[in-house]
Enzyme design. Structure first.
Site, PDB file in Angstrom:
ATOM      1  N   GLY A 132       1.637   5.736   4.563  1.00 18.77           N
ATOM      2  CA  GLY A 132       0.654   6.341   5.452  1.00 18.77           C
ATOM      3  C   GLY A 132      -0.655   5.610   5.572  1.00 18.77           C
ATOM      4  N   GLY A 158      -1.136   2.666   6.974  1.00 17.13           N
ATOM      5  CA  GLY A 158      -1.252   1.892   8.209  1.00 17.13           C
ATOM      6  C   GLY A 158      -0.667   0.505   8.173  1.00 17.13           C
ATOM      7  N   GLY A 179       0.819  -1.200   0.000  1.00 16.02           N
ATOM      8  CA  GLY A 179       0.000   0.000   0.000  1.00 16.02           C
ATOM      9  C   GLY A 179       0.853   1.250   0.000  1.00 16.02           C
ATOM     10  CG  HIS A 221      -5.176  32.943 -11.895  1.00 11.87           C
ATOM     11  ND1 HIS A 221      -4.406  32.784 -13.018  1.00 11.87           N
ATOM     12  CD2 HIS A 221      -5.233  31.706 -11.315  1.00 11.87           C
ATOM     13  CE1 HIS A 221      -4.014  31.518 -13.116  1.00 11.87           C
ATOM     14  NE2 HIS A 221      -4.498  30.853 -12.082  1.00 11.87           N
ATOM     15  CD  GLU A 222      -6.677  31.120  -7.552  1.00 11.02           C
ATOM     16  OE1 GLU A 222      -7.416  30.124  -7.679  1.00 11.02           O
ATOM     17  OE2 GLU A 222      -5.450  31.071  -7.765  1.00 11.02           O
TER      18      GLU A 222
END
Length: 612
Positions: A202, A204, A199, A421-422
């Protein structure tokens, strides 16, 4: 007491002995002058001697001028010698004192006489001890460095692991076999000799291995794959042998090797060929896991995020029989992980973990734990008694993009360009059907970004359609087009947008076969880091003519997205201006204010609630 503490006490003892030796040497009286016995008698006759101390055959003579030493014959009396010489002994004459050595005094004197030799011997013993079993392990390379956890060691259990229910079920069988082996033996079942946890980082893998150790109630050996390999040849194989020998003595037991790709890489791929130290270590692991001696009751757990580089012999049945996939959790898994990590923390009643789980798609378990920890730190920094939804929102964005940089100095012109722009990104994304809903717009710098528009998917997805890709292309180009329409100029602020748009277009053509001209086929064989999503290299399996067509198709895809986005912004230019002006005034908009801003008729800024 640990071996480390024992070594420290030994060092302190040596230092103490050295100090005592120095003090003893410094406090020794100065050398006394040795006299012949005749001179002592002559001085006594002349009245120069005050007292004589007799200790065996040694005489300590106290005169008015100093202290002297002398020797007498064994079994002779100083009193008789002086009396025969006419010297008065006792009151009014020379005082005679006989000192008798006790056993303790003799032993103490012996020790002090030989103290330097004892110190050198202890120092030599300490050096040899360090060479054999010290922290450097100079002569002890072949011993394993695995840490063994016994059954009563407090650790995590399956209740502390959430979001990976299928993986927990797979490993629950391992635990049941160790606890109730007759249940499986009665059916002729053989427990897997090895379980490989796969996996992305992070998710687990190591935590799940710890839970197996806590549930199984048997000895658990834990170490990293890199601990096998040293600079000396043969050390890795020797450590593998020692590890399995210890495991056999404590069977049944579980052995966990974290990051096994450090020693389990495909053989023959390195520069060292068959004589590479890492390959010798891998060969020893292969033999120990499934060689001639197969009657051991040892289960090997291993974790890696690079299964593509592992040697095939390591993955065959009989060695790692079972592979447990651990992917990023879905929304239900994220909610379960959040519930585990918020235990014991004061959570405000306005926090809904289901909403937080929906707002964190693609987050791993480690990311979610970091979000909760960052939220707790923010609440403490703000002097709150509980963690509110605002802290969770801020923590999520800090984990994704970094902290806000409100102190960053920008000109009014740059602020205006960033706002348009945003606003362009958000307006195009809001107007197109297949783009994820706009969740938040901000012109406050975070990390390396001057501003950002956050699109939040309504649900987790594993499949993407061509229509979604095309709308994503248009939304990615919306910021650059808004700058061009408003200021008749383009800036460097769209560099990352152009990079993402080019990547999406190329993947549509070369990986997903979404080009009408090139047809349903792939181009180029890629070697990738499976779980990290990175391409290592690409081997071209197409001609230069096809390469030219791919470039033309990438340009065509981007141009179609550019045209669609420009059409939306030209038709809704007044709305673009409204959103940009609101951002200039408030810097950030989300939630109800964002919905009102998008759905209101321009210029209705007065009806839009201001951001807190």
């Amino acid at each position: 007491m640990t071996p480390r503490n024992t070594r420290n006490i030994f060092v302190y003892a040596l230092i103490g002995v050295a100090v005592l030796t120095i003090l003893f040497t410094a406090l020794q009286p100065a050398d006394k002058q040795t006299l012949p016995l005749g001179t002592v008698i002559q001085w006594a006759q002349e009245g120069k001697v005050q007292s004589i101390e007799v200790q065996g055959e040694e005489l300590t003579v106290q005169t008015f001028e100093g202290i002297y030493t002398a020797q007498k014959e064994p079994e002779t009396s100083v009193v008789e010698i002086l009396a025969q010489s006419g010297v008065e002994v006792g009151t009014g004459g020379v005082q005679i004192e006989v000192v008798t050595n006790t056993g303790f005094g003799t032993i103490l004197g012996f020790i002090f006489n030989f103290l330097p030799l004892i110190f050198l011997g202890l120092l030599l013993l300490f050096i040899m001890k360090q060479a054999q079993g010290g922290s450097n392990q100079t002569l002890n390379f072949g011993k394993t460095r695995a840490k063994m956890l016994v059954a009563d060691t407090p650790t995590v259990t399956f209740d502390d692991v959430a979001g990976v229910e299928e993986s927990k079920q797979e490993l629950q069988e391992i635990v049941e076999f160790l606890k109730f082996p007759q249940k499986f033996a009665s059916l002729g079942a053989r427990i897997p000799s090895g379980v490989l946890l796969l996996g992305p980082p992070g998710t687990g893998k190591t935590l799940l291995a710890k839970a197996v150790a806590g549930e199984a109630g048997v000895p658990f050996f834990s170490l990293s794959g890199s601990e096998f390999v040293e600079m000396f040849v043969g050390v890795g194989a020797a450590r593998v042998r020692d590890l399995f020998e210890q495991a056999k003595k404590n069977a049944p037991c579980i052995m966990f090797i974290d990051e096994i790709d450090a020693v389990g890489r495909h053989r023959g791929a390195g520069l060292g060929g068959g004589h590479d130290e890492r390959e010798q270590t891998l060969n020893q692991i292969l033999v120990e896991m499934d060689g001639f001696d197969t009657g051991t009751n040892i289960i090997v757990l291993a974790a890696t995020n690079r299964p593509d580089i592992l040697d095939p012999a390591l993955l065959r049945p009989g060695r790692f029989d079972r592979r447990v996939m651990m992917d990023s959790p879905d929304i239900a898994g994220r909610e379960a992980i959040l519930k585990v990590h918020v235990k014991g923390k004061p959570i405000n009643e306005n926090v809904d973990l289901r909403i937080i789980a929906r707002e964190t798609p693609g987050f791993s378990g480690a990311d979610l734990a970091n979000v909760i920890n960052e939220a707790a730190l923010l609440a403490a920094r703000r002097g709150l008694t509980s963690i509110t939804r605002e802290e969770f929102q801020e923590a999520r964005e800090r984990v994704m993009m970094g902290p806000e940089r409100k102190t960053r100095v920008i000109t009014e012109r740059e602020k205006e360009i960033t706002a348009y722009h945003e606003a362009g990104h958000a307006l195009v994304g809001w107007s197109l059907e297949n783009v994820d809903p706009v969740h938040k717009i901000s012109i406050v710098a975070r990390g390396s970004a001057g501003g950002y528009t956050h699109f939040l998917p309504e649900r987790d997805r594993t499949l993407w359609t061509r229509s979604q890709f095309e709308d994503m292309l248009a939304a990615a180009l919306g910021g650059r087009i808004a700058e061009e329409i408003t200021f008749s100029e383009i800036t460097t602020g769209a560099s990352n947008d152009l990079e993402n748009a080019t990547r999406i277009a190329r993947q549509m053509i070369t990986q997903y076969g979404m080009s009408d001209i090139l047809g349903p086929r792939t181009f180029g064989r890629r070697e990738e880091m499976v779980f990290l999503g990175r391409e290592i290299s690409e081997q071209r399996d197409y001609s230069d003519h096809i390469a030219r067509q791919i470039d033309e198709e990438v340009y065509a895809f981007i141009q179609r997205g550019y045209t669609r986005a420009k059409e939306v912004l030209l038709n809704k230019q007044s709305k673009l201006v409204q959103i940009a002006k609101y951002l200039i005034l408030n810097e950030t908009v989300d939630g109800e204010a964002l919905a009102t801003l998008m759905e209101s008729d321009p210029p209705g800024l007065e009806a839009i609630p201001s951001a807190p």
